[in-house]
Design a protein around this motif. Structure first.
Motif, PDB file in Angstrom:
ATOM      1  N   VAL A  12     -87.692 -41.093 -23.258  1.00 16.39           N
ATOM      2  CA  VAL A  12     -87.956 -41.543 -21.883  1.00 16.39           C
ATOM      3  C   VAL A  12     -86.814 -41.078 -20.983  1.00 16.39           C
ATOM      4  N   LEU A  13     -87.145 -40.299 -19.965  1.00 16.19           N
ATOM      5  CA  LEU A  13     -86.140 -39.718 -19.064  1.00 16.19           C
ATOM      6  C   LEU A  13     -86.562 -39.976 -17.628  1.00 16.19           C
ATOM      7  N   MET A  14     -86.129 -41.089 -17.083  1.00 17.53           N
ATOM      8  CA  MET A  14     -86.490 -41.471 -15.723  1.00 17.53           C
ATOM      9  C   MET A  14     -85.318 -41.253 -14.766  1.00 17.53           C
ATOM     10  N   ASP A  15     -85.559 -41.477 -13.470  1.00 17.93           N
ATOM     11  CA  ASP A  15     -84.505 -41.313 -12.474  1.00 17.93           C
ATOM     12  C   ASP A  15     -83.347 -42.263 -12.769  1.00 17.93           C
ATOM     13  N   ALA A  16     -82.148 -41.799 -12.484  1.00 16.16           N
ATOM     14  CA  ALA A  16     -80.955 -42.596 -12.770  1.00 16.16           C
ATOM     15  C   ALA A  16     -80.613 -43.511 -11.595  1.00 16.16           C
ATOM     16  N   ASP A  17     -81.563 -44.392 -11.274  1.00 17.97           N
ATOM     17  CA  ASP A  17     -81.327 -45.407 -10.257  1.00 17.97           C
ATOM     18  C   ASP A  17     -81.969 -46.705 -10.729  1.00 17.97           C
TER      19      ASP A  17
ATOM     20  N   MET B 203     -94.768 -47.088 -31.300  1.00 16.98           N
ATOM     21  CA  MET B 203     -94.184 -45.765 -31.097  1.00 16.98           C
ATOM     22  C   MET B 203     -92.668 -45.892 -31.002  1.00 16.98           C
ATOM     23  N   GLN B 204     -91.977 -44.848 -31.437  1.00 16.11           N
ATOM     24  CA  GLN B 204     -90.523 -44.824 -31.405  1.00 16.11           C
ATOM     25  C   GLN B 204     -90.062 -44.246 -30.066  1.00 16.11           C
ATOM     26  N   THR B 205     -88.954 -44.749 -29.558  1.00 15.25           N
ATOM     27  CA  THR B 205     -88.471 -44.305 -28.254  1.00 15.25           C
ATOM     28  C   THR B 205     -86.990 -43.989 -28.283  1.00 15.25           C
ATOM     29  N   SER B 206     -86.592 -43.164 -27.351  1.00 19.43           N
ATOM     30  CA  SER B 206     -85.186 -42.874 -27.093  1.00 19.43           C
ATOM     31  C   SER B 206     -85.045 -42.747 -25.588  1.00 19.43           C
ATOM     32  N   GLU B 207     -84.124 -43.498 -24.987  1.00 18.37           N
ATOM     33  CA  GLU B 207     -83.924 -43.420 -23.546  1.00 18.37           C
ATOM     34  C   GLU B 207     -82.770 -42.478 -23.239  1.00 18.37           C
ATOM     35  N   LEU B 208     -83.054 -41.433 -22.494  1.00 15.04           N
ATOM     36  CA  LEU B 208     -82.047 -40.457 -22.107  1.00 15.04           C
ATOM     37  C   LEU B 208     -81.500 -40.818 -20.735  1.00 15.04           C
TER      38      LEU B 208
ATOM     39  N   LEU C 151     -79.199 -39.784 -17.254  1.00 12.67           N
ATOM     40  CA  LEU C 151     -78.661 -38.750 -16.381  1.00 12.67           C
ATOM     41  C   LEU C 151     -77.518 -39.324 -15.548  1.00 12.67           C
ATOM     42  N   PRO C 152     -76.738 -38.468 -14.868  1.00  6.56           N
ATOM     43  CA  PRO C 152     -75.697 -38.981 -13.971  1.00  6.56           C
ATOM     44  C   PRO C 152     -76.292 -39.889 -12.911  1.00  6.56           C
ATOM     45  N   PRO C 153     -75.574 -40.920 -12.489  1.00  4.46           N
ATOM     46  CA  PRO C 153     -76.097 -41.887 -11.506  1.00  4.46           C
ATOM     47  C   PRO C 153     -76.646 -41.202 -10.263  1.00  4.46           C
ATOM     48  N   GLY C 154     -77.825 -41.656  -9.847  1.00  2.00           N
ATOM     49  CA  GLY C 154     -78.442 -41.152  -8.626  1.00  2.00           C
ATOM     50  C   GLY C 154     -79.229 -39.869  -8.791  1.00  2.00           C
ATOM     51  N   GLU C 155     -79.205 -39.278  -9.986  1.00  2.00           N
ATOM     52  CA  GLU C 155     -79.890 -38.009 -10.196  1.00  2.00           C
ATOM     53  C   GLU C 155     -81.272 -38.234 -10.811  1.00  2.00           C
ATOM     54  N   ASP C 156     -82.112 -37.213 -10.683  1.00  2.00           N
ATOM     55  CA  ASP C 156     -83.351 -37.132 -11.436  1.00  2.00           C
ATOM     56  C   ASP C 156     -83.420 -35.716 -12.001  1.00  2.00           C
ATOM     57  N   PRO C 157     -84.305 -35.427 -12.958  1.00  2.00           N
ATOM     58  CA  PRO C 157     -84.322 -34.087 -13.551  1.00  2.00           C
ATOM     59  C   PRO C 157     -84.436 -32.964 -12.532  1.00  2.00           C
ATOM     60  N   ASP C 158     -85.271 -33.137 -11.512  1.00  2.00           N
ATOM     61  CA  ASP C 158     -85.449 -32.084 -10.513  1.00  2.00           C
ATOM     62  C   ASP C 158     -84.178 -31.856  -9.703  1.00  2.00           C
TER      63      ASP C 158
ATOM     64  N   ARG D 100     -79.741 -27.921 -19.288  1.00  2.23           N
ATOM     65  CA  ARG D 100     -80.158 -27.982 -20.690  1.00  2.23           C
ATOM     66  C   ARG D 100     -79.104 -28.680 -21.543  1.00  2.23           C
ATOM     67  N   THR D 101     -77.846 -28.419 -21.256  1.00  2.00           N
ATOM     68  CA  THR D 101     -76.768 -29.039 -22.029  1.00  2.00           C
ATOM     69  C   THR D 101     -76.770 -30.550 -21.844  1.00  2.00           C
ATOM     70  N   ILE D 102     -76.932 -30.986 -20.595  1.00  2.00           N
ATOM     71  CA  ILE D 102     -76.913 -32.430 -20.327  1.00  2.00           C
ATOM     72  C   ILE D 102     -78.110 -33.122 -20.980  1.00  2.00           C
ATOM     73  N   VAL D 103     -79.277 -32.517 -20.881  1.00  2.00           N
ATOM     74  CA  VAL D 103     -80.450 -33.138 -21.512  1.00  2.00           C
ATOM     75  C   VAL D 103     -80.283 -33.170 -23.025  1.00  2.00           C
ATOM     76  N   ALA D 104     -79.794 -32.066 -23.605  1.00  2.00           N
ATOM     77  CA  ALA D 104     -79.647 -31.991 -25.050  1.00  2.00           C
ATOM     78  C   ALA D 104     -78.651 -33.023 -25.579  1.00  2.00           C
ATOM     79  N   GLU D 105     -77.632 -33.310 -24.812  1.00  2.00           N
ATOM     80  CA  GLU D 105     -76.627 -34.275 -25.248  1.00  2.00           C
ATOM     81  C   GLU D 105     -76.872 -35.662 -24.677  1.00  2.00           C
TER      82      GLU D 105
END
Length: 463
Positions: free
Chosen positions: A304-309, A328-333, A335-342, A354-359
């Motif tokens: 699960v990768l949602m906006d960081a707000d 179902m199994q989950t993992s919450e990823l 991001l830096p505060p205030g960011e979204d993937p786009d 890619r590095t940030i998502v991978a880590e």
């Protein structure tokens, strides 16, 4: 004094709870953040599309675009003038009484509606295809017909849409993103001038559209300029049963054995552009049981990768609850505060993204552990000989990041030992030797889990 003066109108609205008034006509369900949702009474709604915000005292239907304050609702539902709506509210709500509910008959009627025939469904899709082809935008077939080349800026003329990010452009082409002009068929008038994201179901049928405004959303225009407008619910499209991008993500999800779940269309496109083709987005603000069952056909693991707000965290938490309810199994990823993937992709570029998502953003992961457990970050690295009692959080995080080679080597060694024991276990039956091997495997698995958490591997699954 004028009973309909600005001050009197303000006092009237302040004396009412919009959810109580609308609840007389619509069966509302409570959601997180002081919000309610229900079937919109202003179009043939079969799944909840109307949101009522108690804090702002406004309502908004994200299917037919109706919205406003409590007076606007009464004016619309009663087909009356502003003054008549004000008088009705005073008469029925300001005298200590509450009108009886009036929404039961409508809900029964909605349930009795016969399903569309295959011919009707085909006709609905044909109208969607016709509208999409009218938008000369990022549609691969049209691009080939008109010999459009991405390095030729003349293709940006007219209604063609450019995402203003070269690394994402081809993905927008693949997903047929366009921009509607000022003249569109009446059925699609809500899309005028908007960036249009075509929505296909898992079978690749063109079932709906989502239109994003090109305006900057402010507090002043938020109530009457929605960020997105969506196709109405129909027999062809139900946002609660549709996952954006699944028609292209299905096979990658099976290959990778898990799916990324994002909050919006642009976030999914950024993830795909970065190479994470096993990404889908929920259509609408809520991840539903139908979404979970649909995704479960492809995998039982979801990152699960949602906006960081704050809102993104609420949406992620709600989605995880639904996923767990379906085993179902989950993992919450994170991001830096205030960011979204786009926004993050556009800001730092494809490689760094890619590095940030991978880590899974190590700093954010450690902060989440601190917030959820109350554990100080220093205690997470207490076994690290490089860590000093005086080190602050930034030093600790820097130390852990620089210590990754040792942790990665330890991870590989643990995995090697587990593979050897796994092979050895097949040689034994149910005797004491096999029990001893199982015990050793459990210990190694526990150690590997701790190492993986410190490395913050992107797929750490929880049930």
């Amino acid at each position: 004094m004028n009973d309909n003066s600005k001050e009197e109108i303000t006092n009237l609205k302040d004396s009412l709870n919009i959810e109580d008034v609308i609840g007389t006509y619509v069966q509302l369900e409570s959601k997180l953040g002081g919000k309610w949702i229900g079937l919109c009474p202003f179009h043939d709604d079969t799944t909840p599309s109307m949101h009522v915000h108690t804090g702002k005292q406004i309502f908004k239907c994200f299917a037919c675009n109706e919205g406003g304050d409590v007076i606007a609702f009464i004016s619309k539902i009663k087909s009356c003038t502003f003054a008549e709506a004000v008088n009705l509210l005073r008469q029925e709500w300001c005298n200590g009484s509450t009108p009886p509910p009036q929404h039961i008959a409508r809900r029964e009627k909605a349930k009795q509606k016969p399903p569309a025939t295959p011919a009707q469904l085909a006709a609905m899709e044909a109208e969607n295809v016709k509208f999409m082809r009218s938008m000369y935008g990022h549609h691969p077939a049209l691009a080939r017909i008109h010999e459009v080349k991405l390095d030729d800026h003349s293709w940006m003329d007219g209604n063609k849409y450019h995402p203003d990010c070269s690394d994402i452009t081809q993905t927008y082409v693949d997903f047929e993103v366009s921009q509607a002009g000022s003249t569109v068929p009446s059925a699609f008038k809500a899309m005028r001038g908007r960036i249009v994201f075509p929505i296909r179901d898992e079978n690749n049928r063109l079932v709906a559209f989502a239109g994003r405004t090109t305006q900057t959303i402010t507090d002043e225009n938020r109530s009457y300029t929605p960020k997105y407008v969506n196709s109405q619910t129909s027999d062809l499209y139900n946002k609660s049963r549709t996952l954006y991008g699944l028609h292209l993500a299905g096979e990658p999800i099976r290959t990778e054995t898990f799916a990324f779940l994002t909050e919006g269309y642009k976030d999914t496109l950024a993830m795909v552009a970065a190479g994470f083709k096993n990404t889908v987005a929920q259509c609408g603000a809520a991840f539903t049981d139908d979404h979970a069952e649909l995704l479960k056909r492809y995998t039982k693991r979801v990152a699960v990768l949602m906006d960081a707000d704050e809102r993104g965290r609420e949406i992620a938490a709600a989605a995880i609850v639904v996923l767990h309810r379906h085993d179902m199994q989950t993992s919450e990823l994170l991001l830096p505060p205030g960011e979204d993937p786009d926004s993050l992709f556009r800001r730092i570029g494809k490689r760094a993204f890619r590095t940030i998502v991978a880590e899974s953003q190590l700093t954010g992961h450690l902060q989440a552990i601190k917030e959820s457990t109350g554990m100080d970050l220093a205690s997470l690295v207490s076994d690290n000989p490089l860590e000093s009692p005086e080190a602050d959080e930034a030093d600790i995080i820097s130390t852990m990041q620089s210590d990754r080679p040792r942790l990665m080597a330890r991870e590989q060694e643990l995995q090697h030992q587990m593979r050897k024991l796994g092979s050895k276990r097949f040689l034994f039956g149910q005797g004491p030797e096999r029990m001893q091997i199982n015990t050793e495997l459990m210990k190694l698995r526990s150690q590997l889990s701790e190492v993986s958490k410190q490395l913050n591997r992107p797929i750490v699954w929880y049930k």
